[in-house]
Design a protein around this motif. Structure first.
Motif, PDB file in Angstrom:
ATOM      1  N   GLY A  92      44.721  25.823  36.157  1.00 47.79           N
ATOM      2  CA  GLY A  92      44.871  27.369  37.162  1.00 47.79           C
ATOM      3  C   GLY A  92      45.240  28.328  35.813  1.00 47.79           C
ATOM      4  O   GLY A  92      45.100  29.523  36.399  1.00 47.79           O
ATOM      5  N   ASP A  93      46.282  28.177  35.378  1.00 49.44           N
ATOM      6  CA  ASP A  93      46.556  29.629  34.988  1.00 49.44           C
ATOM      7  C   ASP A  93      45.776  30.550  33.535  1.00 49.44           C
ATOM      8  O   ASP A  93      45.638  30.808  33.449  1.00 49.44           O
ATOM      9  CB  ASP A  93      48.004  29.445  34.265  1.00 49.44           C
ATOM     10  CG  ASP A  93      49.134  29.204  34.527  1.00 49.44           C
ATOM     11  OD1 ASP A  93      48.778  29.360  36.382  1.00 49.44           O
ATOM     12  OD2 ASP A  93      50.185  28.142  35.095  1.00 49.44           O
ATOM     13  N   LEU A  94      45.056  29.216  33.035  1.00 51.60           N
ATOM     14  CA  LEU A  94      44.047  29.367  31.964  1.00 51.60           C
ATOM     15  C   LEU A  94      43.000  30.420  32.806  1.00 51.60           C
ATOM     16  O   LEU A  94      42.076  30.955  32.244  1.00 51.60           O
ATOM     17  CB  LEU A  94      43.528  28.022  31.088  1.00 51.60           C
ATOM     18  CG  LEU A  94      43.223  28.602  30.078  1.00 51.60           C
ATOM     19  CD1 LEU A  94      43.231  27.412  29.111  1.00 51.60           C
ATOM     20  CD2 LEU A  94      41.363  28.401  29.967  1.00 51.60           C
ATOM     21  N   VAL A  95      41.977  29.719  33.749  1.00 51.20           N
ATOM     22  CA  VAL A  95      41.179  30.120  34.448  1.00 51.20           C
ATOM     23  C   VAL A  95      41.432  31.278  35.376  1.00 51.20           C
ATOM     24  O   VAL A  95      40.314  32.183  35.244  1.00 51.20           O
ATOM     25  CB  VAL A  95      40.372  29.035  35.755  1.00 51.20           C
ATOM     26  CG1 VAL A  95      39.320  29.462  36.815  1.00 51.20           C
ATOM     27  CG2 VAL A  95      40.498  27.963  35.217  1.00 51.20           C
ATOM     28  N   ARG A  96      42.524  31.414  35.991  1.00 54.00           N
ATOM     29  CA  ARG A  96      42.567  32.699  36.458  1.00 54.00           C
ATOM     30  C   ARG A  96      42.114  33.736  36.197  1.00 54.00           C
ATOM     31  O   ARG A  96      41.659  34.532  37.208  1.00 54.00           O
ATOM     32  CB  ARG A  96      44.472  32.597  37.511  1.00 54.00           C
ATOM     33  CG  ARG A  96      44.210  34.205  38.360  1.00 54.00           C
ATOM     34  CD  ARG A  96      46.117  33.778  38.905  1.00 54.00           C
ATOM     35  NE  ARG A  96      46.213  34.842  39.522  1.00 54.00           N
ATOM     36  CZ  ARG A  96      47.217  34.657  40.538  1.00 54.00           C
ATOM     37  NH1 ARG A  96      48.176  33.621  40.326  1.00 54.00           N
ATOM     38  NH2 ARG A  96      47.810  36.371  40.914  1.00 54.00           N
ATOM     39  N   PRO A  97      42.863  34.299  35.409  1.00 57.53           N
ATOM     40  CA  PRO A  97      42.532  35.621  34.371  1.00 57.53           C
ATOM     41  C   PRO A  97      41.471  36.100  34.430  1.00 57.53           C
ATOM     42  O   PRO A  97      40.655  37.300  34.462  1.00 57.53           O
ATOM     43  CB  PRO A  97      43.246  35.327  33.490  1.00 57.53           C
ATOM     44  CG  PRO A  97      43.632  34.665  32.990  1.00 57.53           C
ATOM     45  CD  PRO A  97      43.459  33.597  33.954  1.00 57.53           C
ATOM     46  N   HIS A  98      40.050  34.909  34.417  1.00 58.39           N
ATOM     47  CA  HIS A  98      38.885  35.203  33.949  1.00 58.39           C
ATOM     48  C   HIS A  98      38.042  35.669  35.119  1.00 58.39           C
ATOM     49  O   HIS A  98      38.108  36.300  35.553  1.00 58.39           O
ATOM     50  CB  HIS A  98      39.022  34.064  33.165  1.00 58.39           C
ATOM     51  CG  HIS A  98      38.608  34.161  31.696  1.00 58.39           C
ATOM     52  ND1 HIS A  98      39.039  34.922  31.182  1.00 58.39           N
ATOM     53  CD2 HIS A  98      39.206  32.851  31.149  1.00 58.39           C
ATOM     54  CE1 HIS A  98      39.538  34.340  29.515  1.00 58.39           C
ATOM     55  NE2 HIS A  98      39.949  32.833  30.135  1.00 58.39           N
ATOM     56  N   LEU A  99      38.527  34.861  36.181  1.00 58.22           N
ATOM     57  CA  LEU A  99      37.992  34.514  37.319  1.00 58.22           C
ATOM     58  C   LEU A  99      37.951  36.307  38.006  1.00 58.22           C
ATOM     59  O   LEU A  99      37.439  37.232  38.565  1.00 58.22           O
ATOM     60  CB  LEU A  99      38.477  33.295  38.633  1.00 58.22           C
ATOM     61  CG  LEU A  99      37.734  31.765  38.481  1.00 58.22           C
ATOM     62  CD1 LEU A  99      38.075  30.862  39.403  1.00 58.22           C
ATOM     63  CD2 LEU A  99      36.058  32.475  37.765  1.00 58.22           C
ATOM     64  N   GLU A 100      39.675  36.809  38.170  1.00 61.73           N
ATOM     65  CA  GLU A 100      39.347  38.035  38.465  1.00 61.73           C
ATOM     66  C   GLU A 100      39.411  38.872  37.365  1.00 61.73           C
ATOM     67  O   GLU A 100      38.853  39.567  38.680  1.00 61.73           O
ATOM     68  CB  GLU A 100      41.730  37.832  38.643  1.00 61.73           C
ATOM     69  CG  GLU A 100      42.129  37.157  39.915  1.00 61.73           C
ATOM     70  CD  GLU A 100      43.704  37.229  39.694  1.00 61.73           C
ATOM     71  OE1 GLU A 100      44.455  36.976  40.696  1.00 61.73           O
ATOM     72  OE2 GLU A 100      44.446  37.247  38.163  1.00 61.73           O
ATOM     73  N   ARG A 101      39.357  38.928  36.733  1.00 60.37           N
ATOM     74  CA  ARG A 101      38.802  40.121  35.961  1.00 60.37           C
ATOM     75  C   ARG A 101      37.098  40.289  36.316  1.00 60.37           C
ATOM     76  O   ARG A 101      37.363  41.376  36.594  1.00 60.37           O
ATOM     77  CB  ARG A 101      38.235  39.166  34.275  1.00 60.37           C
ATOM     78  CG  ARG A 101      38.639  40.902  34.011  1.00 60.37           C
ATOM     79  CD  ARG A 101      38.672  40.328  32.389  1.00 60.37           C
ATOM     80  NE  ARG A 101      37.484  39.500  31.698  1.00 60.37           N
ATOM     81  CZ  ARG A 101      36.187  40.176  31.101  1.00 60.37           C
ATOM     82  NH1 ARG A 101      36.401  41.455  31.437  1.00 60.37           N
ATOM     83  NH2 ARG A 101      35.280  39.116  31.020  1.00 60.37           N
ATOM     84  N   ILE A 102      36.292  39.323  36.427  1.00 64.89           N
ATOM     85  CA  ILE A 102      35.080  39.680  36.755  1.00 64.89           C
ATOM     86  C   ILE A 102      34.527  40.005  37.998  1.00 64.89           C
ATOM     87  O   ILE A 102      33.913  40.745  38.498  1.00 64.89           O
ATOM     88  CB  ILE A 102      34.155  39.070  36.150  1.00 64.89           C
ATOM     89  CG1 ILE A 102      33.500  37.579  36.821  1.00 64.89           C
ATOM     90  CG2 ILE A 102      34.061  38.742  34.575  1.00 64.89           C
ATOM     91  CD1 ILE A 102      32.154  36.586  36.131  1.00 64.89           C
ATOM     92  N   SER A 103      35.377  38.999  38.793  1.00 69.17           N
ATOM     93  CA  SER A 103      35.231  39.269  40.259  1.00 69.17           C
ATOM     94  C   SER A 103      35.547  41.039  40.889  1.00 69.17           C
ATOM     95  O   SER A 103      35.069  40.846  42.010  1.00 69.17           O
ATOM     96  CB  SER A 103      36.184  38.537  41.215  1.00 69.17           C
ATOM     97  OG  SER A 103      35.862  37.163  40.662  1.00 69.17           O
TER      98      SER A 103
END
Lengths: 447, 250
Positions: A129-140
């Motif tokens: 989760g910690d790895l995925v979160r910043p990426h999803l948040e950024r482009i979303s």
């Protein structure tokens, strides 16, 4: 005419009910970006052809179709994947997503070396989760992207590939997306590739469809390439003749990072593959090649945006298309070079062969260069089969169809032959041959 | 073998051939000479079946059949071969692929087994060396970047591989220096055979020193105005076309 096309997709109104069954349900941060994205989509609606980036691709037919989302348990049965895979030999790494869900039964992930995670989004949200979160948040959070917003609101299971620093995997990871539904269905797969410093990975992504119904595939793929890493990404768009395929791929490259993509777009009644690459680190390199094949009333759109924002980067693009019958092609290629991106090399080439007087191509290269020490070029050409070449071949005994096929193959070969991965190249050649002889691999499988 | 009767043909709304009569027997080599614009290349294209070359009157019978009823590729499969004056460049298709596809199209037509890549290499190698054609030439795209001599040698190689019954050589000498001309002529002469007829089209007598014809015809204004033996070519060389046509030779 408005800049927006308002839609009444049933699934959009059922967000509260559906979101409970989507990956990561119950994660507050994810719930928040889903809701923000839903609001954004409701505000933006779909772009009309008044919007410059959508001038040549009309989403009216899509907007009129009552797309819904099927339950996550719907798993297609009796699908023969043997003809879809790229691997002919060596270990198989295959993830299959059917109607927006991960299909454990159809997948065969195989064994990966230490330092590589290949999984689906739902599992990744739990385990990484910690790895995925910043990426999803950024482009979303990106504005002005209604399809990206819709994907984020309803984001479904896609693949997540994480490669640790220095780890290399030469065997391709196969990612297969299958649609097979009886009613108009939309899927919104969300994919993520994170390649660590100095790592190498090869991905081969296939989108196919069966079943009698119209469907809409709206995948979003984020690719994050660390310094000196190389991501090779092959994509086969071979959706059924009832499909709408609107794909959005976003790539960021750190210093000396490399993204090498090959796209074949040959299916769907309407397809748009958007690829956006940001060369953020010094000396980053990107190569986008592809072919588009269309016939009947197919509409196929390839839109690329390459942003050079650091010095010493290079990008090369070669896209070739073959359009028959009443089909229509669109190529929009934007290359921008920021003032800081000195010593940039950016080359782009688009060539289209029109086999019918009723086929049409709109090609729009756009170079925006704000640095002075750059080497950039672009070219676009549209042509027909050469009568004299056809005569020459026929005068040596080839029938008219074979002569046409030889010349079309030769036209495409320039972009297919340089592909280094032999298995993918062979697979591609088989698909092209099947297309040329008026079938498709997909039709043979479903027959 | 080939019977042309009262052949009229039109190109771009212009009447070019205005009544040609010509009979070619098995194994015979006929030369057609004539000034520029006399219709030599039109005759070659009409025989091969090029689109846009419309026969308005007359007939061509080939081995007892109506040649004009056959599509371009059907003529090729029945043994008609045209060595082009300007061989066509085909980017993206290698020489080997092109030759093998053509050879196999004919073999298939004759009910013979198609050659695989290895068998073809063996088949082509012998004929290739006789015509001084390097492997490199066959690896390159057909005729792309070839010199004039290479293009013409490549045409004769195709002829050697396809083993036609009736070959038309359209200005095969044009653009060749004397060495290249000899190589090409040797290649053609090696293919002379009692069952193979040829029509050699040329502007100059020079080629006919090397490919010695059985008959020579003079074409002018879309008609054959004189026919004779090989000595007619020498006569023309001395007198020029003007003496025959009553006009200044082009």
């Amino acid at each position: 005419m408005s800049r927006q096309i308002t839609t009444e997709f049933p699934f959009v109104d059922r967000f509260d009910e559906l979101s409970a069954g989507l990956p990561g349900a119950g994660l507050d941060w994810l719930d928040k970006i889903r809701r923000e994205s839903l609001d954004r989509f409701n505000r933006l609606a779909l772009p009309s052809t008044r919007v410059e980036a959508w001038k040549y691709t009309n989403l009216n037919e899509l907007a009129k179709t009552p797309f819904d989302i099927v339950g996550t348990s719907a798993e297609p049965t009796s699908i023969d994947l043997s003809a879809l895979g790229v691997s002919r030999s060596g270990p198989v790494h295959r993830l299959v997503f059917a109607n927006g869900s991960y299909s454990a039964a159809l997948s065969d992930a195989g064994k990966f070396p230490e330092g590589i995670v290949v999984t689906n989004l739902a599992d990744a949200l739990t385990t990484h989760g910690d790895l995925v979160r910043p990426h999803l948040e950024r482009i979303s959070a990106l504005e002005g992207q209604p399809l990206l917003a819709l994907n984020t609101a309803f984001m479904m299971n896609g693949y997540v590939v994480v490669v640790d620093d220095g780890v290399c995997l030469e065997d391709p990871v196969e990612l297969i997306f299958v649609s097979d539904t009886a009613t108009p269905t939309s899927v919104h797969p969300r994919n993520l590739i994170v390649a660590g410093t100095g790592s190498r990975i090869v991905l081969s992504e296939t989108h196919v469809g069966y079943g009698p119904s119209e469907y809409w595939s709206n995948p979003v793929t984020e690719v994050v390439v660390a310094p000196e890493a190389t991501v090779t990404h092959h994509k086969i768009q071979q959706e059924s003749a009832n499909a709408f395929h609107l794909a959005n791929t976003r790539v960021t490259l750190a210093g000396k990072g490399s993204y090498r993509a090959f796209l074949i777009s040959m299916g769907a009644r309407l397809a748009r593959c958007e690829i956006e690459v940001s060369l953020e680190g010094e000396g980053a390199d990107c190569q986008l090649d592809g072919i588009y094949l269309a016939r009947d009333k197919q509409h196929t759109d390839i839109t690329t945006r390459i942003a050079h924002t650091s010095p010493g980067g290079s990008s090369r693009q070669v896209f070739k298309g073959v359009l028959d019958d009443h089909s229509r092609g669109v190529f929009q290629g934007q290359v921008s070079v920021s003032p800081d991106a000195q010593r940039t090399e950016g080359h782009q080439l688009n060539k289209t062969l029109l086999l019918s007087d009723d086929a049409e191509i709109d090609t729009k290269p756009e170079l925006e260069i704000y640095a002075d020490d750059v080497k950039c070029s672009h070219g676009a050409a549209v042509g027909q089969l050469d009568e004299m070449e056809l005569f020459y071949l026929r005068s040596r005994g080839l029938d008219a169809d074979s002569a046409r096929q030889v010349l079309i193959r030769a036209f495409i070969a320039e972009v297919v032959e340089p592909i280094e991965e032999g298995q993918f190249r062979d697979h591609l050649n088989e698909m092209i041959d099947a297309w040329l002889s008026h079938g498709s691999v997909f039709e043979e499988v479903s027959a | 073998m080939l019977e042309i009767r009262n052949l009229h043909a039109r190109v771009d709304d212009r009447d070019v051939l205005k009544g040609i009569d010509l009979s070619i027997g098995p194994g015979e080599v006929h030369a057609i000479m004539g000034p520029n614009g006399s219709g030599k290349s039109t005759l070659a294209y009409v025989l091969a079946g090029r689109e846009g070359y419309e026969v308005t009157e007359g007939s061509i019978r080939y081995q007892g059949n109506d040649l004009l009823d056959l599509a371009i590729e059907e003529r090729a499969r029945e043994g008609v071969f045209l060595a082009f004056q300007y061989p066509v460049e085909i980017p993206g298709v290698t020489g080997t692929t092109f030759l093998r596809t053509a050879v196999n199209a004919l073999r298939k037509h004759r009910g013979e087994k198609e050659l695989d890549a290895m068998q073809f290499v063996k088949y082509v190698r012998k004929k290739q060396s006789e015509l001084n054609i390097s492997d490199d030439m066959l690896r390159r795209p057909v005729n792309v970047g070839f010199s004039g001599g290479e293009k013409k040698r490549n045409e004769i190689l195709q002829m050697a591989l396809l083993e036609p019954t009736f070959a038309v050589l359209d200005e095969t000498d044009s653009g060749l220096d004397i060495d290249a001309l000899k190589t090409v002529a040797d290649g053609v002469n090696a293919l002379r055979d009692p069952t193979r007829s040829m029509l050699v089209i040329t502007h100059y007598q020079r080629l006919l020193d090397y490919i010695v014809p059985d008959y020579v015809h003079v074409l002018a204004g879309g008609r054959i105005i004189k026919s004779g033996g090989k000595e007619l070519a020498l006569e023309l060389e001395k007198e020029g076309y003007g003496a025959l046509t009553g006009a200044v030779a082009a």
